[in-house]
Each structure stands twice: as structure tokens, then as C-alpha cells.
Design an enzyme around this catalytic site. Structure first.
Site, PDB file in Angstrom:
ATOM      1  N   CYS A 285       0.653   5.954   9.320  1.00  0.00           N
ATOM      2  CA  CYS A 285       1.180   4.770   9.295  1.00  0.00           C
ATOM      3  C   CYS A 285       2.115   4.487  10.457  1.00  0.00           C
ATOM      4  O   CYS A 285       2.815   5.457  10.833  1.00  0.00           O
ATOM      5  CB  CYS A 285       1.973   4.717   8.040  1.00  0.00           C
ATOM      6  SG  CYS A 285       2.756   3.415   7.568  1.00  0.00           S
TER       7      CYS A 285
ATOM      8  N   CYS B 157       9.517   5.396   8.454  1.00  0.00           N
ATOM      9  CA  CYS B 157      10.461   5.579   6.971  1.00  0.00           C
ATOM     10  C   CYS B 157      10.673   7.105   7.286  1.00  0.00           C
ATOM     11  O   CYS B 157       9.730   8.018   7.154  1.00  0.00           O
ATOM     12  CB  CYS B 157       9.753   5.270   5.767  1.00  0.00           C
ATOM     13  SG  CYS B 157       8.959   3.682   5.758  1.00  0.00           S
TER      14      CYS B 157
ATOM     15  N   CYS C 172       9.116   9.624   4.774  1.00  0.00           N
ATOM     16  CA  CYS C 172       7.605   9.620   4.548  1.00  0.00           C
ATOM     17  C   CYS C 172       6.756  10.776   5.326  1.00  0.00           C
ATOM     18  O   CYS C 172       6.713  10.560   6.614  1.00  0.00           O
ATOM     19  CB  CYS C 172       7.234   8.353   4.643  1.00  0.00           C
ATOM     20  SG  CYS C 172       5.558   8.075   4.031  1.00  0.00           S
TER      21      CYS C 172
ATOM     22  N   CYS D 242      -2.341   3.327 -10.126  1.00  0.00           N
ATOM     23  CA  CYS D 242      -1.641   2.994  -8.966  1.00  0.00           C
ATOM     24  C   CYS D 242      -2.291   3.358  -7.643  1.00  0.00           C
ATOM     25  O   CYS D 242      -2.356   4.662  -7.484  1.00  0.00           O
ATOM     26  CB  CYS D 242      -0.079   3.380  -9.078  1.00  0.00           C
ATOM     27  SG  CYS D 242       0.803   3.049 -10.506  1.00  0.00           S
TER      28      CYS D 242
ATOM     29  N   CYS E 293      -2.195  -1.307 -10.465  1.00  0.00           N
ATOM     30  CA  CYS E 293      -1.080  -1.308  -9.537  1.00  0.00           C
ATOM     31  C   CYS E 293      -1.245  -1.100  -7.991  1.00  0.00           C
ATOM     32  O   CYS E 293      -2.151  -0.029  -7.768  1.00  0.00           O
ATOM     33  CB  CYS E 293       0.164  -0.712  -9.970  1.00  0.00           C
ATOM     34  SG  CYS E 293       1.724  -0.747  -8.936  1.00  0.00           S
TER      35      CYS E 293
ATOM     36  N   CYS F  74       7.041  -4.181  -9.269  1.00  0.00           N
ATOM     37  CA  CYS F  74       7.386  -2.670  -9.613  1.00  0.00           C
ATOM     38  C   CYS F  74       8.241  -2.544  -8.334  1.00  0.00           C
ATOM     39  O   CYS F  74       7.725  -2.565  -7.040  1.00  0.00           O
ATOM     40  CB  CYS F  74       6.119  -1.785  -9.598  1.00  0.00           C
ATOM     41  SG  CYS F  74       6.489   0.168  -9.687  1.00  0.00           S
TER      42      CYS F  74
ATOM     43  N   ARG G 254      10.988   4.113 -14.243  1.00  0.00           N
ATOM     44  CA  ARG G 254      10.119   5.378 -14.152  1.00  0.00           C
ATOM     45  C   ARG G 254      10.678   6.482 -13.551  1.00  0.00           C
ATOM     46  O   ARG G 254      11.442   6.483 -12.086  1.00  0.00           O
ATOM     47  CB  ARG G 254       8.933   5.134 -13.280  1.00  0.00           C
ATOM     48  CG  ARG G 254       7.971   6.079 -13.179  1.00  0.00           C
ATOM     49  CD  ARG G 254       6.540   5.774 -12.569  1.00  0.00           C
ATOM     50  NE  ARG G 254       5.953   4.501 -13.251  1.00  0.00           N
ATOM     51  CZ  ARG G 254       5.695   3.451 -12.674  1.00  0.00           C
ATOM     52  NH1 ARG G 254       5.916   3.235 -11.318  1.00  0.00           N
ATOM     53  NH2 ARG G 254       5.364   2.461 -13.202  1.00  0.00           N
TER      54      ARG G 254
HETATM   55  N1  SAM Z   1       2.933   1.992   2.668  1.00  0.00           N
HETATM   56  C1  SAM Z   1       3.606   1.154   1.768  1.00  0.00           C
HETATM   57  C2  SAM Z   1       4.779   0.903   1.626  1.00  0.00           C
HETATM   58  O1  SAM Z   1       5.842   1.733   2.450  1.00  0.00           O
HETATM   59  O2  SAM Z   1       5.367   0.015   0.936  1.00  0.00           O
HETATM   60  C3  SAM Z   1       3.281   1.689   0.341  1.00  0.00           C
HETATM   61  C4  SAM Z   1       3.163   3.527   0.003  1.00  0.00           C
HETATM   62  S1  SAM Z   1       4.814   4.018   0.287  1.00  0.00           S
HETATM   63  C5  SAM Z   1       4.376   5.806   0.270  1.00  0.00           C
HETATM   64  C6  SAM Z   1       5.363   3.612  -1.296  1.00  0.00           C
HETATM   65  C7  SAM Z   1       6.994   4.448  -1.607  1.00  0.00           C
HETATM   66  O3  SAM Z   1       6.774   5.739  -1.865  1.00  0.00           O
HETATM   67  C8  SAM Z   1       7.763   4.275  -0.696  1.00  0.00           C
HETATM   68  O4  SAM Z   1       8.577   2.973  -0.557  1.00  0.00           O
HETATM   69  C9  SAM Z   1       8.893   5.235  -1.090  1.00  0.00           C
HETATM   70  O5  SAM Z   1       9.848   4.656  -1.950  1.00  0.00           O
HETATM   71  C10 SAM Z   1       8.177   6.392  -1.828  1.00  0.00           C
HETATM   72  N2  SAM Z   1       8.004   7.832  -1.117  1.00  0.00           N
HETATM   73  C11 SAM Z   1       7.469   7.609   0.061  1.00  0.00           C
HETATM   74  N3  SAM Z   1       7.646   9.236   0.575  1.00  0.00           N
HETATM   75  C12 SAM Z   1       8.366   9.691  -0.259  1.00  0.00           C
HETATM   76  C13 SAM Z   1       9.002  10.898  -0.532  1.00  0.00           C
HETATM   77  N4  SAM Z   1       8.880  11.776   0.514  1.00  0.00           N
HETATM   78  N5  SAM Z   1       9.933  11.126  -1.525  1.00  0.00           N
HETATM   79  C14 SAM Z   1      10.044  10.310  -2.613  1.00  0.00           C
HETATM   80  N6  SAM Z   1       9.499   9.148  -2.406  1.00  0.00           N
HETATM   81  C15 SAM Z   1       8.736   8.718  -1.405  1.00  0.00           C
HETATM   82 FE1  SF4 Z   2       4.332   3.928   6.051  1.00  0.00          FE
HETATM   83 FE2  SF4 Z   2       5.213   5.821   4.461  1.00  0.00          FE
HETATM   84 FE3  SF4 Z   2       6.806   3.958   5.204  1.00  0.00          FE
HETATM   85 FE4  SF4 Z   2       4.933   3.345   3.348  1.00  0.00          FE
HETATM   86  S1  SF4 Z   2       6.745   4.684   3.074  1.00  0.00           S
HETATM   87  S2  SF4 Z   2       5.467   2.095   5.232  1.00  0.00           S
HETATM   88  S3  SF4 Z   2       3.197   4.824   4.185  1.00  0.00           S
HETATM   89  S4  SF4 Z   2       5.693   5.307   6.627  1.00  0.00           S
END
Ligand code: SAM
Ligand code: SF4
Ligand code: DTB
Length: 350
Positions: A66, A70, A73, A110, A141, A201, A273
Site C-alpha cells: 500500500c 499509516c 500498518c 468484511c 462490508c 462503519c 465493535r
Molecule cells: N486501506 C484501507 C484504509 O486504510 O482505509 C482499508 C484497510 S485498513 C487496514 C483499515 C483499518 O485497519 C485502518 O484504518 C486502521 O484503523 C486499522 N488497522 C490497520 N492496522 C492496524 C493495526 N496494526 N492495529 C490496529 N488497527 C489497525
Molecule cells: Fe494502506 Fe494500511 Fe494505511 Fe490502509 S491502513 S491505507 S492498508 S497503509
């Protein structure tokens, strides 16, 4: 009367507030723990079945690589996390996973993709996934990143029930976590989803080194969305080696419970949740989260890329607490407790 997830109309009840000040939310966080839990549990009982949780199962339909940054992530291309990337899955593979989730008792499926935003051509396949999952009688979802209005409408036409897009944290702390998209971008996507008639959500993550005022700021933002998100996932950071947040100071479990309780007080009709982080959470903490008003969990041995509790372990916990799952016929709590005694009580004291 308890709300029914599948038929929930947008939460525009005039009794619900959308004008919370930060000071008011902080005052809820500052309440004595028992007072806060009493308030949260009282509101929970007014709006929901007190001993029922909804089960959602997650599947990563496109993994890793990606472009976003973030800091929490494991799927960002910018961090060395050892994650194997996978292109968008075939529809049939996804439908097989959905069938299994349904057989295991989930009522919502989801599907998450590691995208900044979907390309229009990717949406053809995602639409087919949504149609197929919905045809099984599951709620659908997806979480695909930022959406344009026309993309949200395409998903709505395919029959999508919920779109997950998190605000993640307070506007003030946000810049310390993500630089590649703004808070406004996220609010725009939420507005596009809402305008298309898809349920929202939206929640966030705690345990990222934020202050309590940031947790209050996140909940203030969520509660001042009108209507409230129908579903509010509260994630406890899953720390992954290689991400910048590996080693962040962990949130005390009772502070996590407070977060759930304040979410319940501010958004009394929403599903709250208890999301990522349960694998590292004690059963006692999870029980307090249910007392504080959590009424949904991710169920299944994997979240997107990290572990979640085993199904049997979750079944045993819910049985011990006398909590039934939405859409299922539950055993009476006493019988359920007896069937679990051998597992955890070696002294035959109970
Ligand atoms: N890429 C898309 C986005 O960011 O909107 C969808 C997938 S992203 C993995 C969805 C959510 O997962 C993120 O907004 C974050 O809140 C949560 N998330 C991701 N990594 C995480 C982690 N290590 N621990 C807890 N929540 C996490
Ligand atoms: Fe990409 Fe992870 Fe951020 Fe979603 S949360 S936009 S998968 S880096
Ligand atoms: C949400 O708020 N939490 C889920 C879901 N929405 C998509 C994702 C949690 C991801 C945890 C880290 C992982 O497994 O990759």
C-alpha cells in the site's frame, strides 16, 4: 427495544446528540470508573439486547504494497514488515471464505484492501464479491480506502451494506500517524459513502502513544457526525515488527475499557465493535468491554494480516459470559458455563 443491524435506518433520532464539546467528552473520561460503566451499561440496555454480540469476519482481499504511510500498518510499502503481498483475490476464493464465515456463525463479512483508493476497474470485481456475499444472506462490508462519489454509488448499487473508513485518531494527533492523506480526505469519503446510502462503519485506533485528550477528540469527531456511524470499531494497536509504532507505550487495559464506555455513551444506538487487539487482551478485559457496551467483535482466527483469537476460545468466552451471538439460538448461560468448567477450573470449586 434492541436495534436490528440488518434493518437499521440512519441514526437520526432527535434524542441523539451531535454537538458534543471536547470538554464534555473529557469529563466523561474523567468520571470514576464505576460511574462511567454504570452510565454506559444503562444506555446500552436502553438501546440494545444486553447479552448479545454481533460477529463480523474479516478477509484481506488485496494484501500489502500500500502506498500510504499509516504508522500502525503492516501493509504499507514503506515499512519492512516481512508481509507477503497478494494481488486482488478471485471472486470464488472470497465467496468460499464467506461461506465458511457464515457456517461459523458470522452475520457480516468484511473485505479489506490495502489501497489508497480503488481503481474503477478493480471495483468490477469487488462488486461481484459484494453481490455474491450478499446472496448468501450475509451483511456486506468493504474497506478500500478513499472513495469518490461515483465509486460509492457503484458499491451501493451492488448492494453494499457498510463501508469501513476510520478517522483513526484526533485531528491534532493525526499528523503524527499519517502524512499521505488528510483528516479532511477521510471526512470527504465518509460523506460520499453516506450520500450513496451505504451505512457507515467508522472508528479508530488507540495505544499509538496518544493522550487521553486525543481519544476524547476522536470520539468527539465520531459522535458529531450526523447521523452517527452505525458501526464504531475501536481497535487497540496490534504492534507489528517493522512499523514505526512497534514499541509504542501500550494503553492500560482499563483505559481501553473507558474508551469503549465513552463511545457507548456518546453513540448509544450504534454498534460499538471491540476490534483489533483482542489476541493480546485478557478475557477479563474483554468482559469489561462488553459491560461497557461493546456489542460486536471480529470473529475468526485472522484479522487482515494479524492473528485474532481462535473461534473455540471466543465461543468459550461468550458462553462463560452468557452472551449469545446475533442470528443464533444460544444455549442457556448455566448450561454453557457447565460445559466450559473442565477447561479452566481444575479445583472443582465452581
Ligand atoms: N486501506 C484501507 C484504509 O486504510 O482505509 C482499508 C484497510 S485498513 C487496514 C483499515 C483499518 O485497519 C485502518 O484504518 C486502521 O484503523 C486499522 N488497522 C490497520 N492496522 C492496524 C493495526 N496494526 N492495529 C490496529 N488497527 C489497525
Ligand atoms: Fe494502506 Fe494500511 Fe494505511 Fe490502509 S491502513 S491505507 S492498508 S497503509
Ligand atoms: C477496523 O477498524 N479494523 C479492522 C477493519 N476495520 C478493517 C482491521 C484491523 C487490522 C489489524 C491489523 C491487521 O490484521 O493487518
Amino acid at each position: 427495544m434492541a436495534a436490528d443491524a440488518s434493518s437499521a435506518a440512519p441514526l437520526q433520532d432527535p434524542a441523539l446528540r451531535h454537538d458534543w464539546s471536547k470538554a464534555e467528552v473529557e469529563a466523561l473520561f474523567a468520571l470514576p470508573f464505576n460511574d462511567l460503566l454504570f452510565q454506559a451499561q444503562s444506555l446500552h440496555r436502553q438501546h440494545h439486547k444486553p447479552n448479545s454480540v454481533q460477529l463480523s469476519t474479516l478477509l484481506s482481499i488485496k494484501t500489502g504494497a500500500c502506498p500510504e504511510d499509516c504508522a500502525y500498518c503492516p501493509q504499507s510499502v514503506r515499512f519492512e514488515t516481512g508481509l507477503k503481498k497478494e494481488p486482488l483475490l478471485d471472486v470464488e476464493v472470497v465467496l468460499e471464505a464467506a461461506r465458511e464465515a457464515k457456517d461459523n456463525g458470522a452475520t457480516r463479512f468484511c473485505m479489506g484492501a490495502a489501497w489508497r483508493s480503488p481503481k474503477d476497474r478493480d471495483l468490477d470485481r469487488v462488486e461481484a464479491m459484494v453481490r455474491g456475499v450478499k446472496a448468501m444472506g450475509l451483511e456486506t462490508c468493504v474497506t478500500l480506502g478513499m472513495l469518490k462519489p461515483a465509486q460509492a454509488e457503484r458499491l451501493a448499487d451492488a448492494g453494499l451494506d457498510y463501508y469501513n473508513h476510520n478517522l483513526d485518531t484526533s485531528p491534532e494527533f493525526y499528523g503524527k500517524i499519517i502524512s499521505t492523506r488528510t483528516y479532511e480526505d477521510r471526512l470527504d469519503t465518509l460523506a460520499n459513502v453516506r450520500a450513496a446510502g451505504v451505512k457507515v462503519c467508522c472508528g479508530g485506533i488507540v495505544g499509538m502513544g496518544e493522550q487521553e485528550s486525543d481519544r476524547a477528540g476522536l470520539l468527539q469527531q465520531l459522535a458529531n457526525l450526523s447521523p452517527h456511524p452505525e458501526s464504531v470499531p475501536i481497535n487497540d494497536l496490534v504492534q507489528v515488527e517493522g512499523t514505526p509504532l512497534k514499541g509504542a507505550e501500550q494503553l492500560h487495559p482499563l483505559e481501553f475499557v473507558r474508551m469503549i464506555a465513552v463511545a457507548r455513551v456518546l453513540m448509544p444506538k450504534s454498534y460499538v465493535r471491540l476490534s483489533a487487539g483482542r489476541q493480546a487482551m485478557s478475557e477479563e478485559t474483554q468482559a469489561l468491554c462488553f459491560l461497557a457496551g461493546a456489542n460486536s467483535i471480529f470473529y475468526g482466527e485472522k484479522l487482515l494480516t494479524t492473528a485474532n483469537p481462535q473461534n473455540e476460545k471466543d465461543r468459550a468466552l461468550l458462553a462463560r459470559l452468557g452472551i449469545s451471538t446475533e442470528g443464533s439460538v444460544s444455549a442457556p448461560p448455566a448450561a454453557a458455563r457447565e460445559s466450559q468448567q473442565g477447561e479452566s477450573c481444575s479445583t472443582r470449586c465452581c
